[in-house]
Write an enzyme that holds these catalytic residues in place. Structure first.
Site, PDB file in Angstrom:
ATOM      1  N   GLU A 174      -5.864  19.913 -73.333  1.00 49.61           N
ATOM      2  CA  GLU A 174      -6.429  19.132 -72.556  1.00 49.61           C
ATOM      3  C   GLU A 174      -6.292  17.820 -71.821  1.00 49.61           C
ATOM      4  O   GLU A 174      -6.210  17.036 -72.190  1.00 49.61           O
ATOM      5  CB  GLU A 174      -6.768  18.683 -74.218  1.00 49.61           C
ATOM      6  N   GLU A 248      -9.942  27.140 -78.557  1.00 52.85           N
ATOM      7  CA  GLU A 248      -9.173  26.333 -79.731  1.00 52.85           C
ATOM      8  C   GLU A 248     -11.399  26.275 -80.387  1.00 52.85           C
ATOM      9  O   GLU A 248     -12.177  25.590 -79.834  1.00 52.85           O
ATOM     10  CB  GLU A 248      -8.999  24.722 -79.835  1.00 52.85           C
TER      11      GLU A 248
END
EC number: 3.2.1.23
Length: 619
Positions: A174, A248
């Site tokens: 991320e 995710e």
């Protein structure tokens, strides 16, 4: 064979079939179309004795790929001291996944987020006052280089190309939501490649992060929970003719102290997963099984300037519960995933029985003040020193737990923290409790008194922020001056109370333990014995009548308890118990009952739908 996720290591070693490829709009594995049906289970959140049970349950659900993070802070607790044994035996975990017929996508960080203290970065990095985490700042890259020099040789022989189960490796995590250094992602990519990582490389970002989280030659993937804002289309637009993966898919959400337990309704989850699969997109369920952030490992959020520490339970409202129970989500997903297998799924393993043990009566008490002799030698310092910079743990500083700061005052008046208490301090005058300093309360009046008195501040690191731009600002303890009547306090004696196993051993052997007085001194340690007749089983501890503190079983730190909730129980795995007597020690800050009790099922507190929580909507 690949589409079923079957692993035949002997055959593969002899064949020259290629690994996971992203050369068209569909993944291929061994040259055949392959759909990733993934699930996340973190080996560091599940007792090793239960790894096989959780992975078998995952396999029986139709999942073909395991994903896991690698927590740097656990594997290198002190600079240059590495641990890949026992609970942290990553090689054994990945090898077990292969034996059970699962492929593996590895997410080695070095930053992992994961609702884990400092996103898995070791706190000793913060000893450098100029540290710039997740950048090409030399102090950071040198530490990453040293860690990867230890980590990568462990995982290199587990890659697909040499007969192992690892089919892909994620580059950082991320980074698009951080993006402080445009050279950094290339550095991490090269750190993997140069050490022999040859499988498919991925990055992982939420929709906003996709704009600047990628790196050349690496497949972008996305993180989400709802199919809003055209996220999948946007990913496809950024990478035409590339396979799509939701790296995710958030099956639930995490919890923070003083709020509600987040749930994501099973039917809502199934609807989104079904849509994702109907579009031909691959998926990884984060989490498939959350487990527990045992000890002091929970992270924290700092959203819109408000600090909120996370609870120890990482149940996450995931398909497998914190203790490994099947849920409605599990059954719905199993029915859905079975449609993507030509063979019948394996039988789901039977559940382990739990036990409700007899209440443990507290028999002995030791005050915090009496325990100080069992800490490392205290530091004498003119001004306060944050916990990471204390000369303890072989000069790696203090990472977790509590730090006690004591000084002398000669008057009462207005005590002000100047916002330098990280994160919460119990304040005492001559060892009598007078108040709390935290993010909400930054000042209060100390009572007047005669002569010199001892002012004590017991400061707790409640968990370092694990996500967002504030990672560099996560030093804990007293991070600057505390003032009394506008004058900075000086002349401190500082004690490290990180409550590590060696401290617990010294504490247990102490002769100073006494039977519990009518009015015990707080903070204090309270000890009792749990007698287990026969084979130990899982259970949950509940502490009605207690306030806030930490629970230890046979020297292992289960985690924090705090009456404000939402979490009201602590998961106690059977493998951490033994037949016969088991020692339970509770460190309690302010209020104790004469016993603690056991229950069969967890109490995560009152619930709230994820989408009624503003922070979750922002993501």
């Amino acid at each position: 064979m690949a589409s079923k996720g079957k692993i035949q290591p002997e055959v593969r070693r002899m064949s020259q079939k290629e690994g996971l490829r992203a050369n068209s709009s569909k993944f291929t594995l061994e040259g055949e179309p392959f759909r990733i049906l993934g699930g996340s289970i973190h080996y560091f959140r599940v007792p090793r004795a239960y790894w096989e049970d959780r992975l078998l349950k995952m396999r029986a659900c139709g999942v073909n790929t395991l994903t896991t993070y690698v927590p740097w802070n656990l594997h290198e607790p002190e600079r240059g001291v590495f641990n890949f044994q026992d609970q942290l035996d990553l090689k054994a975990y990945i090898s077990l996944a292969a034996e059970l017929g699962l492929w593996v996508i590895l997410r080695p960080g070095p930053y992992i987020c994961a609702e884990w203290d400092l996103g898995g970065l070791p706190s000793w990095l913060l000893r450098d006052k100029n540290m710039k985490l997740r950048t090409t700042y030399p102090g950071f890259t040198e530490a990453v280089t040293s860690f990867f020099d230890e980590l990568i040789p462990i995982i290199k022989p587990l890659q697909f190309e040499v007969g192992g189960p690892i089919i892909a490796v994620q580059v950082e995590n991320e980074y698009g939501s951080y993006a402080k250094d445009e050279r950094y992602m290339s550095f991490i990519k090269e750190a993997l490649l140069s050490r022999g990582i040859n499988e498919l490389l991925l990055t992982s970002d939420n929709r906003e992060g996709l704009k600047c989280g990628g790196v050349d030659g690496v497949l972008k993937t996305v993180n989400l929970q709802r199919l809003a804002y055209g996220t999948i289309k946007y990913l496809s637009y950024l990478q035409p003719q590339k396979p799509l993966l939701v790296m995710e898919y958030w099956s639930g959400w995490f919890d923070v102290w003083s709020e509600s337990h987040h749930v994501f309704p099973a039917e809502d989850m199934l609807a989104v997963v079904s849509q994702i699969l109907e579009r031909g997109v691959s998926i990884n369920l984060y989490m498939f099984h959350g487990g527990t952030s045992f000890g002091f490992m929970n992270g924290a959020v700092a959203n819109l300037g408000t600090y909120k520490p996370q609870v120890g339970s990482y149940d996450y409202d995931a398909p497998l519960s914190e203790a490994g129970d099947y849920t409605t989500k599990y059954q719905l997903l199993r029915n859905l995933f079975s449609q993507f297998h030509s063979e019948k799924l394996p039988e789901a393993p039977s559940l382990q029985a739990r036990r409700v043990y007899e209440p443990v009566v507290i028999q002995q008490h030791l005050s915090l003040w009496e325990s100080l002799q069992f800490t490392e030698k205290p530091l004498k310092s003119e001004g306060p020193v944050n916990m990471e910079n204390l000369p303890v743990n072989n000069n790696n500083g203090q990472s977790y737990g509590y730090t006690l700061y004591e000084t002398t005052i000669s008057s009462g008046g207005l005590l002000n923290s100047k916002k330098n208490v990280k994160d919460r301090a119990l304040v005492f005058v001559d060892r009598h409790f007078v108040g709390i300093l935290d993010y909400k309360t930054v000042e209060f009046a100390l009572p007047d008194g005669k002569g010199e008195r001892t002012l004590s501040l017991l400061v707790e690191n409640c968990g370092r922020v694990n996500y967002g731009k504030a990672l560099d600002d996560q030093r804990k303890g007293l991070v600057g001056d505390i003032v009394l009547n506008h004058v900075p306090l000086k002349g401190f004696t500082i004690y490290c109370l990180d409550m590590k196993p060696n401290f617990l051993k010294r504490l247990s052997a102490a002769s100073q333990w006494n039977s519990v007085p009518q009015k015990p001194s707080f903070p204090g340690f309270f000890q009792g014995r749990l007698y287990v007749d026969g084979h130990p089983r899982d259970t949950f501890i509940r502490l009605p009548g207690w306030s806030k503190g930490v629970v230890f079983i046979n020297g292992q730190n289960l985690g924090r308890h705090w009456s404000i909730g939402p979490q009201q129980t602590l998961y106690l795995p059977g493998p951490w118990l033994k037949s016969g007597n088991n020692q339970i020690i509770v460190f309690e800050e302010q209020k104790a009952d004469d016993k603690l009790v056991f229950v069969e099922n967890p109490d995560h507190g009152k619930t709230i739908d994820v989408y009624k929580h503003p922070f979750c909507v922002l993501l």
